[in-house]
Design an enzyme around this catalytic site. Structure first.
Site, PDB file in Angstrom:
ATOM      1  N   THR A  67       0.829  -1.196   0.000  1.00  0.00           N
ATOM      2  CA  THR A  67       0.000   0.000   0.000  1.00  0.00           C
ATOM      3  C   THR A  67       0.863   1.245   0.000  1.00  0.00           C
ATOM      4  O   THR A  67       2.007   1.224   0.475  1.00  0.00           O
ATOM      5  CB  THR A  67      -0.915   0.052   1.247  1.00  0.00           C
ATOM      6  OG1 THR A  67      -0.115   0.221   2.419  1.00  0.00           O
ATOM      7  CG2 THR A  67      -1.760  -1.204   1.374  1.00  0.00           C
ATOM      8  N   CYS A 107       3.510  12.124  -6.583  1.00  0.00           N
ATOM      9  CA  CYS A 107       4.427  10.986  -6.697  1.00  0.00           C
ATOM     10  C   CYS A 107       3.805   9.913  -7.591  1.00  0.00           C
ATOM     11  O   CYS A 107       2.606   9.890  -7.816  1.00  0.00           O
ATOM     12  CB  CYS A 107       4.705  10.373  -5.333  1.00  0.00           C
ATOM     13  SG  CYS A 107       5.703  11.393  -4.251  1.00  0.00           S
ATOM     14  N   HIS A 143       7.902   3.863  -5.072  1.00  0.00           N
ATOM     15  CA  HIS A 143       7.197   5.131  -4.832  1.00  0.00           C
ATOM     16  C   HIS A 143       8.221   6.240  -4.960  1.00  0.00           C
ATOM     17  O   HIS A 143       9.074   6.396  -4.100  1.00  0.00           O
ATOM     18  CB  HIS A 143       6.598   5.105  -3.424  1.00  0.00           C
ATOM     19  CG  HIS A 143       5.866   6.357  -3.040  1.00  0.00           C
ATOM     20  ND1 HIS A 143       4.825   6.338  -2.157  1.00  0.00           N
ATOM     21  CD2 HIS A 143       6.027   7.650  -3.389  1.00  0.00           C
ATOM     22  CE1 HIS A 143       4.373   7.573  -1.978  1.00  0.00           C
ATOM     23  NE2 HIS A 143       5.104   8.393  -2.723  1.00  0.00           N
TER      24      HIS A 143
END
Length: 184
Positions: free
Chosen positions: A28, A34, A51
């Site tokens: 998650t 981003c 990420h």
């Protein structure tokens, strides 16, 4: 939030990547401008997510930038992590998420991030099988790396403000390298 029975959640923040082959794991993250790239090899059931904050380049990193902020670095780490777990480059498939323009007065770094991810994957010969980028709102992303399932929820109001605030946090400057030599 209630999750499926037996599911273990692993949360990623900016500058991180994870590679997993456990069918009971969901990765998650929360995204504003981003971008998260989710890659997997469907044959061996291994996948992962990164990420990143900025597209970046090798030149930017060489100039002293923090490598973990840049997509170019995190994409390489994710691909290499998958290959170490038995994935084959020719079987990799990708989904990309994020890249919102969360503050109207800022430059559209989210669009630049999404364009970078698309171009990087294309250059590497990795098929993009899904994408949800752009828009004005952040996203909460869930990704099951062993199956490739992805689910996102739009973030609005207070949730979006918190996401933007996290993305605007100053990133500490790299520590200077000491040039002094001490002799014993």
């Amino acid at each position: 939030m209630i999750t499926e029975a037996g599911t273990r959640r692993v949360h990623l923040i900016q500058g991180e990547y994870k590679v997993m082959n456990d069918p009971d794991v969901v990765l998650t993250t929360i995204l504003g401008s981003c971008v998260a790239a989710c890659l997997r090899d469907p044959v061996v059931g291994v996948g992962g997510m990164n990420h990143f904050l900025l597209p970046g380049s090798m030149e930017a990193m060489a100039a002293g930038g923090d490598a973990t902020r840049y997509g170019v670095h995190l994409m390489e780490l994710l691909i290499n992590g998958l290959l170490k777990q038995g994935a084959r480059r020719d079987r990799l498939e990708a989904k990309i998420f994020g890249g919102a323009k969360t503050i109207a007065t800022f430059s559209n770094v989210g669009e630049q991030n999404a364009r970078f991810a698309r171009q990087f994957l294309t250059d590497e010969g990795i098929k993009i099988v899904g994408e949800s980028t752009g828009g004005e709102h952040g996203r909460k992303l869930e990704y099951w790396p062993s199956t490739g399932r992805a689910r996102q929820h739009a973030l609005t109001g207070v949730e979006a403000q918190r996401t933007v605030a996290l993305e605007q946090r100053p990133i500490p400057a790299p520590k200077p390298v000491e040039n002094a030599i001490e002799f014993f």
